[in-house]
Enzyme design. Structure first.
Site, mmCIF file in Angstrom:
data_model
loop_
_atom_site.group_PDB
_atom_site.id
_atom_site.type_symbol
_atom_site.label_atom_id
_atom_site.label_comp_id
_atom_site.label_asym_id
_atom_site.label_seq_id
_atom_site.Cartn_x
_atom_site.Cartn_y
_atom_site.Cartn_z
ATOM 1 N N LYS A 1 -0.076 6.703 -1.096
ATOM 2 C CA LYS A 1 0.178 6.490 -2.522
ATOM 3 C C LYS A 1 1.654 6.531 -2.910
ATOM 4 C CE LYS A 1 -4.145 6.161 -4.111
ATOM 5 N NZ LYS A 1 -4.637 4.858 -4.644
ATOM 6 N N GLU B 1 -3.034 7.711 -13.851
ATOM 7 C CA GLU B 1 -4.376 8.242 -13.683
ATOM 8 C C GLU B 1 -4.480 8.764 -12.260
ATOM 9 O OE1 GLU B 1 -3.596 5.195 -13.010
ATOM 10 O OE2 GLU B 1 -4.558 4.954 -11.055
ATOM 11 N N SER C 1 -5.142 6.741 5.807
ATOM 12 C CA SER C 1 -4.436 6.635 4.532
ATOM 13 C C SER C 1 -3.983 7.954 3.936
ATOM 14 C CB SER C 1 -5.328 5.907 3.521
ATOM 15 O OG SER C 1 -6.587 6.559 3.437
#
Lengths: 268, 424
Positions: B119, B141, B408
């Site tokens: 991210k 968010e 990830s």
């Protein structure tokens, strides 16, 4: 029955600013909604905006969000809303404008949805998550079905965009009075006056101002700034929801509608 | 728990699907932000000028040498890129056939990035963009909290005001990440609407943006939302696939045979896949969350079970009921607990370029433990879904194809909730 455009023409002939109340279908139940529509119709509403409850109302503030959540929780379905309207619309003078997010329309199929609402006598449509760029898919088939699709102008819209939206919008132009979601505010932003003036230079279509109009003084103010209609939502929804019973809610609704109408009635 | 190192599944002879017409998928999205019929900008008018402004800024700075140099330097020194491409030797052994052949499994170690997930690639780039656009207030968010942590991190780094919307249910199951965000100075706003998960947090973030659009940049955390987000977020994560190509070249002088990643909104998957879409020989697999099972009605398998609809500004597959109301999804993994999916994934599925499957909560929990025990790598619950699909995929494969899985995120954030699930 009168279209949205015709309704505004008649109001203009009488130099009247329209009152457009908004309520959410199915809150607290559809029987109350039906009764509320009749009461609004005879208490000064010139047009009525009916919100179809949706699970993800992005453009709505807490009051209307909560109303939609309650309506869905008690099982309100689109078919039920349309069934209720089919019964009630013939007894109303005020044309009905449906306020719905795009996904329920898409889900039913654009043509099928338009045909269905046209058949029961709905006259207009406001889709808050369908901006100009995406509206083509709806505008043409709506025109064919005899439904006027009203587009929104926001305080953030630049001048060239305002002109394009005004050109495409049908029935009237919905001017969002505040940078934000629906809901009651204590004060009107003064730039609404400038936006109204800007709209006047590019269109002679009627302009309705909504989002954040919650008091008779606000309605009077936008009328004085040249609006053709004042749209009031959360303040109605809140009165209906926060009374002890549906019956008391309807009484509060009627009184508030008459107060707003009085503020918009030009004397003499 | 089963700790054996070998798994002798049946060897089947399913041929690999190939895409013979890669030219059809160039130039994605088009000028209206469409991937085929998917994507677009279904937002209130108030946001439209901000989306045009963002698109313009993105176009400008994606070609701006100073911007690119600053981003590259920070990705290297602050994020720790490039992330390794790691050969998972014992996981490979576990899926080997009796004769020792079998798929060769590699992990693209995005879990080793600063803040522990992919991210940060996007959050960092968008923060740099916001700074250049003169926006001092950032909103985001978050579901699992990984995007929220990444956003809080870059806001601390650049001195930007940071507000994170997070569902109350997610705040509970990802309490560690809530603490991390607050520690770095972010305000975490609990969202009680709906099921109190990612969908509701996203709606609330959009409402904030509608209200404060003139001063605020919204760092959307997935390849979802209105144009230009699906394109921009994909491009900011494309570094994952670009590094993978180089690393494959270094390790064996060729391409991978299969790419695999978990898909909620789908950002880590698009980051890995994007670079290889035109390489028709490569099989591309996304793995969704089947929750209690795709027939249970309690899942987040949007591409497997959804119908085309509009949510949070984009047309894509969507979990919705017969009335077009959005269904509240379920997954053990907060990051996959989303009823929509990025529009480009819908497109890649419809044209047959990528395949999408779903694994259950239980399969993901098993994979969470398996990777921990075989490789000493605790994956995020989201990532565990991709790892779990090896159970189905490996027995179907012939020869020794090289599989690259996007690892990830790391699972530290999940250990508390998993320990409760395993020892109730």
């Amino acid at each position: 029955m009168t279209s949205i455009s015709q309704c505004f023409e008649q109001l203009r002939d009488r130099a009247q600013c329209a009152l457009i109340p908004f309520i959410t279908a199915g809150d607290p139940d559809l029987a109350t909604t039906a009764e509320a529509l009749r009461i609004l119709d005879r208490s000064g509403a010139d047009l009525i905006e009916l919100g179809v409850p949706y699970s993800d109302p992005l453009a709505d503030g807490p009051v209307i969000q909560a109303a939609a959540t309650r309506a869905l929780a008690n099982g309100t379905k689109l078919d039920d809303v349309l069934g209720m309207l089919k019964e009630v619309i013939p007894s109303l003078n005020a044309p009905i404008v449906l306020f719905t997010y795009y996904n329920p329309i898409l889900n039913r199929g654009i043509e099928a949805f338009l045909q269905e609402i046209a058949e029961i006598g709905v006259k207009g449509l406001v889709v808050p998550d369908l901006p100009l760029e995406e509206a083509d898919a709806l505008l043409q088939p709506a025109a064919a079905a005899g439904i006027e699709v009203t587009l929104l102008v926001a305080p953030t819209s630049p001048a060239d965009r305002i002109a394009s939206i005004a050109q495409q919008s049908q029935g009237f132009i919905y001017l969002v009075s505040t940078t934000g979601v629906t809901g009651m505010r204590t004060q009107l932003q003064s730039r609404v006056k400038d936006l109204l003036q800007e709209l006047r230079t590019v269109t002679d279509k009627p302009v309705g101002v909504g989002f954040g109009i919650s008091q008779p003084e606000h309605a009077k103010q936008v009328m004085e700034w040249g609006a053709d209609a004042a749209i009031v939502g959360s303040a109605f929804v809140k009165r209906l929801a926060e009374s002890g019973s549906p019956k008391e809610g309807l009484i509060a609704l009627e009184a508030f509608c008459r107060d707003l109408k009085a503020a918009l009635t030009v004397e003499g | 728990m089963d700790c054996s190192l070998h798994r002798h599944g049946p060897v089947t002879t399913t041929p690999l699907p190939t895409n013979s017409n890669p030219t059809a998928i160039e130039h994605r999205p088009d000028s209206l932000g469409r991937f085929g019929k998917f994507g677009g900008k279904y937002v209130p008018e108030t946001l439209m000028p901000a989306l045009f402004e963002l698109e313009e800024a993105y176009r400008r700075y994606s070609q701006d040498a100073d911007f690119q140099a600053e981003l590259e330097q920070l990705l290297k020194d602050y994020v720790g890129r490039p992330s390794p491409l790691y050969f998972a030797e014992r996981l490979t052994e576990y899926y080997a056939r009796p004769d020792g052949s079998g798929p060769q499994i590699y992990l693209k170690r995005e879990d080793l990035n600063h803040t522990g997930a992919h991210k940060i690639n996007n959050a960092l780039a968008q923060a740099l963009l916001a700074k250049r656009m003169g926006k001092q207030r950032i909103i985001a968010e978050t579901g699992a909290g990984q995007h929220g942590v990444a956003t809080a991190t870059v806001c601390a780094r650049f001195g930007l005001k940071c507000i994170i919307y997070m569902g109350v249910h997610d705040m509970e199951r990802q309490a560690l990440n809530v603490f991390r965000m607050r520690l770095m100075g972010a305000e975490v706003v609990p969202v009680e609407a709906g099921t109190g998960t990612l969908k509701d947090a996203t709606s609330e973030a959009i409402r904030d943006w509608v209200t404060n659009v003139e001063t605020t940049h919204y760092i959307l955390g997935s390849v979802a939302g209105p144009h230009p987000y699906p394109m921009m977020v994909r491009d900011f994560h494309a570094v994952i696939g670009q590094e993978t190509r180089r690393q494959c070249q270094e390790k064996w002088g060729g391409l991978p045979d299969i790419l695999m990643a978990c898909v909620g909104g789908g950002s880590n998957a698009m980051g890995l896949f994007h670079e290889f879409i035109e390489d028709a020989s490569i099989r591309i697999i996304g793995v969704e969350a089947a929750g209690f099972g795709v027939e249970s009605g309690k899942h987040a398998a949007t591409l497997t079970k959804g119908r085309v609809g509009v949510l949070h500004g984009a047309m894509s597959y969507l979990l919705q009921d017969e009335d077009g109301q959005v269904i509240e999804p379920h997954s053990v993994s907060a990051g996959l607990d989303y009823p929509g999916v990025g529009p480009e994934h819908s497109y890649l599925m419809d044209i047959g370029r990528a395949e999408y499957y779903a694994v259950t909560d239980q399969q993901a929990l098993d994979a969470f433990q398996r990777l921990s025990q075989l490789e000493g790598i605790i994956p995020a619950l989201e990532t565990s879904h991709a790892i779990a699909y090896l159970e189905t995929l490996c027995p179907q494969l012939e020869g020794s194809p090289r599989i690259v899985i996007n690892c990830s995120g790391r699972g530290d954030k999940d250990v508390l909730s998993v320990s409760k699930l395993l020892n109730p």
